[in-house]
Design a protein around this motif. Structure first.
Motif, short mmCIF file in Angstrom:
data_model
loop_
_atom_site.label_atom_id
_atom_site.label_comp_id
_atom_site.label_asym_id
_atom_site.label_seq_id
_atom_site.Cartn_x
_atom_site.Cartn_y
_atom_site.Cartn_z
N THR A 262 0.64 -1.08 0.07
CA THR A 262 0.11 -0.03 -0.08
C THR A 262 0.87 1.38 0.02
OG1 THR A 262 -1.36 -1.25 1.45
CG2 THR A 262 -2.15 1.12 1.20
N THR A 299 -1.73 -4.93 -6.65
CA THR A 299 -2.34 -3.75 -5.96
C THR A 299 -1.66 -2.54 -6.84
OG1 THR A 299 -1.75 -4.92 -3.84
CG2 THR A 299 -1.58 -2.26 -3.76
N ASN A 443 -6.28 -3.75 -1.62
CA ASN A 443 -5.55 -4.43 -0.57
C ASN A 443 -6.35 -5.60 -0.03
OD1 ASN A 443 -3.51 -2.42 -0.17
ND2 ASN A 443 -5.20 -1.30 0.03
N SER A 557 -2.72 1.38 4.47
CA SER A 557 -2.73 -0.23 4.43
C SER A 557 -3.76 -0.67 5.50
CB SER A 557 -1.29 -0.67 4.86
OG SER A 557 -0.82 -0.09 6.11
#
Length: 762
Positions: A262, A299, A443, A557
């Motif tokens: 992230t 991601t 995520n 995150s």
């Protein structure tokens, strides 16, 4: 199909022989070996679909001789091999197919001939809302409410599933569209049979969700398009596009201790936004790919819309094959992917020639540090060490705006609001984190950060930390596989103890389905006119998207979402200050509960296994008993219900004649909306809650729908009457034609009266 370049050939893999279109048949037309991976996929697509009309030999030659530094703009026709829909944007497309059948019948034709010509998958993931949270019953209750609200829509989709060829539906409570695509639907190398010949070719797609690009992480070329383009693709039409520029993003090194995927993607979003890549392809390359797991690649690919690119793609390599094996794909499929990619020069290894690009950027992964993004845009990255200071600066700015900018440059925060919530009493101030959501395809597809959130929760619980009472916590896994590996690891126990119970399998908070705040929290925000905050592991944090009562939204995150839920306030420096106290009253810092890189890796290696994926997707299109129990109309034509407020027959084909009628010029048009930068699809066609005092709300009330049953704009996209009234209805829209207003307002000309956009248009 034409074969001007004698590209048609054979590839034998195991016991099977496939027809393929060889790229090296064009080696005298350009440096094919050094084309970017994405361009090789496009080139094969043109070769295979050459017909002299939509795709010509000249188009193929232009792409083979691609000049990375630009040249003559050449339009090509890309033919995706499949189409991917979610239920918000997909339902209108299916409505259009249904009404086409009616029109066909009205003109004396056979309605059953109207079908998608390309395979179409629709995944129901946008409808579940977080009405219940913080309890073991949350998932069951939210699912129950989802079915109560959406049975009309689901009945329509079940009809479509049996009425149309080439159309499949993944039922509710399965997962988020892009994670289901990544874990199950995607082929990487697809195959079909045409005229008795078995063919192999790169898997490509378009989707009606902007984050379709997530599949680029697996080496599959695809991106999000509008509903009209998706419907055209369904009906066998090519997607017209200019040969794109390709920006190469070179990655070196590997992520350091403390950094997550992230954090990496927020760096990439910022860098590419600064570069300017709108309308361009982005392709990741370099030695850093060898240290980047597939989930991390997904991601990065997922957030291509946030950095503005058409796609963010990775080549096929050993990591791709490893992921296909991990997710339980058949051995013969994996063998085909490798053989095909190697044969076509599409497989990346240490001997692969480096492609040439329009331009390049470079990032050393070891330089990535923890960060968040906000409070209004994904590209506004903030180092975690600067988060408190940045929040305070943004708060001052926002309070000044809310007070009319007359506070002399420094806004004064109001006194704390005392809250009595059942047996709990607490105080809330500006900056209170009222939503902490582990959600979104970005995520929740990534086992490292999901298990990492569980590890943070475990360490926090063991130290005696608890989540602040005003925080609405939620965990919305991207697929049931996540539930399986969290349970296998035992970390779900600790997430539950902090209130991060599973609330549903879908986009939830990231799409605006965060549900109502607890009444006491809502009341406190209103009484104190507080600037409340959310922290979510999503991909979008635009104004008005997450929740109408929350003015600041920060992307983080999953492990950091847990940390901010514990801290409860954006004004706490989570990088340096204590985020709570242990059982003995000693301060606990983020470093005390943050896992090491080895702990992250061990959790994944020990708990994420192929059998979890095989079990989850064994019978994915069947659905549960609730899905199978929905009453479903039968027949080739849909039985429209006049009183439905979810699915209405649109008037587009009423009175349509076999021959087209002349198109007339529009004269005397007036300006409805004059908008500034960062106007997004959320402003144009909001997906979230429907205001009761707006045109759409008034329409629903007139049709005997109570406010509690309004559901969302997204869920009602199958009703054109609602969507016309919802256009530009975002509560944070600022229209320069209607100065001093916020929301879907405009000015009527020539009277000068300000009114709702829909009313002005009427």
């Amino acid at each position: 199909m034409s074969n001007s370049f004698n590209a048609r050939s054979e590839l034998k893999v195991g016991e099977r022989t496939y027809e393929i279109y060889r790229l090296d048949a064009l080696k005298d037309k350009g440096d094919i070996a050094r084309l970017p991976y994405a361009m090789k996929v496009l080139l094969e697509n043109l070769l295979r679909n050459e017909d002299g009309t939509a795709v010509t030999a000249a188009d193929i030659e232009a792409l083979a001789a691609w000049d990375p530094k630009g040249g003559v703009a050449t339009e090509i026709g890309f033919m995706p091999s499949r189409v991917l829909l979610q239920d918000f944007t997909g339902v209108p497309g299916v409505v259009d197919l249904a009404v086409m059948r009616d029109a066909m019948k009205d003109m004396g034709g056979d309605p059953s001939l109207i079908n998608p010509l390309q395979p179409v998958d629709l995944v129901i993931d946008h409808s579940v809302q977080i009405d219940e949270f913080g309890s073991a019953e949350a998932l069951a209750r939210n699912t129950e409410i989802e079915y109560e609200r959406n049975t009309e829509r689901y009945s329509f989709l079940r009809w479509a599933q049996q009425a149309f060829d080439n159309f499949r539906v993944v039922p509710p409570s399965t997962g988020i569209i892009h994670q289901v695509n990544l874990e199950f639907l995607a082929h990487v190398v697809a195959e079909d049979e045409k005229d008795g010949v078995r063919r192999a070719f790169p898997d490509t797609l378009v989707g009606t969700d902007s984050h379709t690009t997530m599949i680029n992480g697996l080496g599959v070329l695809g991106w999000g398009v509008g509903g009209i383009e998706a419907e055209a693709a369904m009906l066998g039409q090519s997607y017209s596009m200019l040969i794109p520029d390709v920006i190469g993003f070179r990655l070196t090194g590997e992520l350091p201790e403390g950094a997550t995927a992230t954090d990496l993607v927020l760096v990439v979003v910022q860098r590419l936004r600064e570069k300017g890549v709108v309308g361009k392809f982005v392709e990741f390359f370099g030695p850093g790919l060898s240290h980047l797991p597939l989930a991390d690649r997904a991601t990065l690919a997922n957030m291509a819309p946030e950095y503005g690119a058409t796609c963010g793609i990775f080549p096929v390599d050993a990591e791709t094959l490893k992921y296909l094996e991990l997710t339980g794909r058949p051995a013969e499929k994996i063998a085909l992917v490798e053989a095909y990619a190697r044969e076509q020069g599409m497989f990346r290894d240490e001997n692969s020639p480096e492609a040439v690009y329009t331009d390049t950027l470079e990032l050393d992964l070891s330089e990535v540090v923890p960060c968040i993004s906000g409070p209004k845009r994904p590209q506004d990255r903030i180092l975690l060490t600067d988060a408190k200071e940045t929040f305070e600066r943004e708060l001052d700015k926002m309070l000044n705006e809310l007070s009319g900018g007359d506070s002399g440059g420094t806004a004064v925060a109001p006194a704390a609001v005392k809250v009595k919530d059942g047996t709990k009493t607490y105080e809330m101030t500006n900056g209170a984190v009222v939503i902490a959501a582990i959600t979104s395809c970005t995520n929740t597809s990534n086992p490292t950060v999901m298990l990492g959130a569980g590890l943070v929760a475990k360490k926090a619980v063991e130290r005696g930390l608890t989540v602040k009472p005003w925080v609405k916590t939620s965990l919305a896994p991207g697929s049931k596989v996540v539930t399986e590996y969290l349970a296998k690891s035992g970390l779900d126990t600790y997430l539950n103890q902090l209130g991060f119970h599973t609330v549903g399998y879908g986009c939830t908070t990231c799409i605006g389905n965060s549900g109502p705040l607890p009444p006491a929290v809502s009341k406190a925000i209103a009484e104190g006119d507080l600037v409340a905050c959310s922290v979510l592991s999503g991909n979008r944090n635009f104004e008005g998207r997450v929740h109408a009562e929350v003015r600041m939204n920060f992307l983080a995150s999953p492990p950091l979402v847990v940390a901010y839920a514990l801290a409860g306030h954006m004004g706490i420096d989570v990088a340096r200050d204590a985020i709570g106290e242990d059982k003995d009253g000693n301060p606990v810092y983020l470093k005390d509960i943050w896992p090491t890189q080895k702990e992250f890796q061990d959790a994944v290696l020990q708990n994420v296994k192929a059998e979890l994926f095989q079990k989850t997707y064994a019978d994915v299109f069947r659905g549960d008993l609730q899905w199978m129990g929905i009453p479903t109309p039968e027949g080739d034509l849909y039985a429209w219900e006049e009183m439905s407020t979810y699915v209405q027959k649109p008037p587009y084909f009423d009175g349509m004649k076999p021959e087209p009628e002349p198109v007339e010029d529009i004269k005397g048009a007036r300006c409805l909306a004059y908008l500034g930068d960062s106007t997004t699809t959320d402003h144009i066609s909001p997906a979230g809650s429907i205001p009761k005092d707006g045109p759409a709300g008034r329409y629903l009330v007139m049709n005997d729908v109570t406010v509690k049953d309004f559901n969302s704009f997204g869920s009602r996209r199958g009703n054109h009457e609602v969507m016309m009234r919802g256009t530009f209805a975002n509560v944070r829209l600022r229209n320069k034609v209607a100065p001093g207003t916020e929301g879907g307002w405009s000015t009527h000309f020539p009277s000068g009266e300000q009114m709702h956009m829909f009313d002005v248009a009427e």
